[in-house]
Design an enzyme around this catalytic site. Structure first.
Site, mmCIF file in Angstrom:
data_model
loop_
_atom_site.group_PDB
_atom_site.id
_atom_site.type_symbol
_atom_site.label_atom_id
_atom_site.label_comp_id
_atom_site.label_asym_id
_atom_site.label_seq_id
_atom_site.Cartn_x
_atom_site.Cartn_y
_atom_site.Cartn_z
ATOM 1 N N CYS A 50 34.599 -68.765 26.734
ATOM 2 C CA CYS A 50 33.491 -67.813 26.831
ATOM 3 C C CYS A 50 33.971 -66.375 26.674
ATOM 4 O O CYS A 50 33.180 -65.487 26.335
ATOM 5 C CB CYS A 50 32.772 -67.972 28.168
ATOM 6 S SG CYS A 50 33.833 -67.762 29.612
ATOM 7 N N ASN A 51 35.253 -66.131 26.903
ATOM 8 C CA ASN A 51 35.759 -64.757 26.839
ATOM 9 C C ASN A 51 36.672 -64.478 25.649
ATOM 10 O O ASN A 51 37.072 -63.333 25.434
ATOM 11 C CB ASN A 51 36.509 -64.410 28.130
ATOM 12 C CG ASN A 51 35.561 -64.199 29.288
ATOM 13 O OD1 ASN A 51 34.513 -63.592 29.129
ATOM 14 N ND2 ASN A 51 35.914 -64.725 30.448
ATOM 15 N N ARG A 52 37.037 -65.501 24.894
ATOM 16 C CA ARG A 52 37.936 -65.250 23.764
ATOM 17 C C ARG A 52 37.850 -66.364 22.721
ATOM 18 O O ARG A 52 37.623 -67.533 23.048
ATOM 19 C CB ARG A 52 39.378 -65.086 24.243
ATOM 20 C CG ARG A 52 40.016 -66.307 24.844
ATOM 21 C CD ARG A 52 41.476 -66.034 25.263
ATOM 22 N NE ARG A 52 41.544 -65.047 26.321
ATOM 23 C CZ ARG A 52 42.150 -63.850 26.201
ATOM 24 N NH1 ARG A 52 42.746 -63.522 25.069
ATOM 25 N NH2 ARG A 52 42.179 -63.005 27.215
ATOM 26 N N SER A 109 43.593 -62.230 30.968
ATOM 27 C CA SER A 109 42.231 -62.617 31.338
ATOM 28 C C SER A 109 41.487 -61.478 32.023
ATOM 29 O O SER A 109 42.101 -60.557 32.567
ATOM 30 C CB SER A 109 42.270 -63.829 32.280
ATOM 31 O OG SER A 109 42.857 -64.944 31.648
ATOM 32 N N SER A 194 24.314 -64.587 45.127
ATOM 33 C CA SER A 194 24.074 -65.746 45.988
ATOM 34 C C SER A 194 24.558 -67.026 45.317
ATOM 35 O O SER A 194 25.165 -67.889 45.961
ATOM 36 C CB SER A 194 22.580 -65.860 46.318
ATOM 37 O OG SER A 194 22.154 -64.756 47.079
#
Length: 445
Positions: A50-52, A109, A194
């Site tokens: 999802c990040n790279r 990260s 939450s």
């Protein structure tokens, strides 16, 4: 051969761009093979999270390899090559190797030192192996990087300290209770914080969790999503009496848990230990609440103080890990350099053994009456002579592994001894040709 890494990550592209270049899980295997078919690419691994989105490749040339990877990404996601260039970082040679080690260890990260990326990198490598797009270089490098990351995490405990507010909340509860599995938790609120708190509580082994919200439908939606319980805010007083852990994160403008409410709760609890954690701004829990010695209360400032301290500890651990990477790069380079030497030494030994065998065949023809014992003695001594003759040349060949002109000198070495060793490049090229030939025969164009 050259190692190239092209990275599209949280530093180079916002989430909207990263979404555009994320490989779908059901297409990642085919994408490995598509890239492998590309000119100049000898080995490749694709990492997509999802990040790279990252492509690692062994290429015969730097410039062509880089271009064909960028073109591959552009075609795959319907973009222009220039767009890929603008949103990516390119690493070559030692920098690419360093990048692979840093990513695998979690040093690159968003959450410094996180361990999820290690599993993702391992999965990416295994898929590439299964699809046949890795070879000698990457099989060694990725195993080395994965082993290094595991060891680094174990030695530094980099991932042990909470660096998010919701995770820190659960860590504080652990400090009070130790094991949380038998505890009852109440989450007040149904928003993002939450939900993160709920996930961290579940991760800590708690299965007795009740979500409370002013809008009961939202509490129900969150609770059912994660298979927990829910209740209306009107039941909060009753729930607090039986709760061990309370995490509150609403957008209310007034206190959700008041002094009057807690006075009543504490009277009924009979001094049972309780943790109150307020991560809302403005605060949900009245700071004027008079708590007894068995009730522990924390607000967002307490949590941020813990997170900041933990971040400093993580950064110190990350610096310690980063200091070890140059040694890993040197170890990798030494191994790669020996790749060119080993086939030469093997070819030299094979030629010498052929000479020894030819000599023994000649002796057998000229002295057919030799006993088996006499033949073994002669064979042993001829092998000994050959080994002594090879000792210095082999030593010199091994020393060439650290020579910057090793390729030229190894070629001269082969010419002197009239031998021909198969280079790693030729082996990689032959493997690729076999793989592609088989794929085309089976109809995968």
């Amino acid at each position: 051969m050259h190692i190239i890494a092209i990275s599209i990550n949280h530093r180079t592209a916002d989430v909207a761009l990263r979404e555009k270049v994320a490989f779908k899980a059901d297409a990642i295997r085919e994408s490995h093979l598509d890239l492998f078919e590309t000119k100049s690419i000898l080995e490749n691994v694709i990492l997509s999270t999802c990040n790279r989105t990252e492509v690692y490749a062994v290429a015969d040339q730097i410039h062509t390899g880089r271009y064909y990877i960028q073109r591959f990404l552009a075609r795959k996601f319907g973009l222009e090559v220039d767009e890929i260039k603008e949103m990516s970082e390119v690493f070559v040679g030692d920098e690419a190797v360093e990048h692979i080690f840093r990513v695998t260890a979690g040093l690159d990260s968003i959450v410094l030192g996180e361990t999820q990326i290690l599993g993702q990198m391992r999965d990416a490598f295994f898929i590439a192996q299964e699809e046949g797009t890795t070879g000698t270089i990457f099989n060694h490098l990725f195993k080395q990087a994965i082993t290094f990351a595991k060891r680094a995490h174990h030695e530094t405990d980099i991932a042990d300290n909470a660096v998010s507010v919701s995770y820190a909340a659960v860590e504080l509860a652990k400090k009070v209770f130790g094991n949380l599995k038998s505890k009852h938790a109440v989450i007040v609120g149904a928003g993002e914080m939450s939900e993160l708190s709920l996930l961290n509580l579940l991760g800590a082994g708690i299965d007795n969790i009740t979500v409370v919200n002013r809008t009961k439908e939202r509490a129900q939606q969150l609770a059912e999503k994660h298979q927990t319980q829910y209740a209306d805010l009107s039941n909060l007083n009753e729930l607090l009496v039986n709760a061990d852990i309370v995490i509150s994160s609403t957008s209310a403008q007034n206190y959700v848990i008041t002094q009057e409410m807690m006075n009543n709760v504490l009277d009924q609890r009979r001094h049972e230990p309780m943790v109150l954690i307020d991560i809302a701004v403005p605060r949900d829990i009245d700071p004027a609440i008079e708590l007894d010695m068995n009730v522990f209360s924390y607000d967002i400032d307490d949590l941020k103080g813990l997170v900041d301290a933990n971040l400093r500890e993580r950064q110190a651990a990350a610096d310690q890990i980063a200091e070890q990477i140059p040694a890993e790069i040197n170890e990798h380079n030494d191994w790669v350099n020996m790749l060119g030497v080993v086939p030469v030494i093997r070819a030299l030994r094979e030629k010498a053994m052929h000479i020894q065998q030819d000599t023994m065949d000649s002796i057998d023809r000229k002295l057919p009456d030799l006993s088996e014992r006499e033949r073994k003695v002669i064979s042993k001594h001829t092998k000994s002579i050959i080994n002594q003759m090879l000792k210095d040349p082999i030593k010199q060949a091994k020393e060439l592994s650290n020579d910057k002109n090793s390729s030229e000198k190894l070629e001269l070495f082969q010419n002197i001894f009239d031998i021909e060793a198969e280079s790693e490049y030729k082996k990689s090229l032959a493997k690729k040709e076999r793989k592609l030939s088989a794929r085309h025969i089976l109809g995968f164009e």
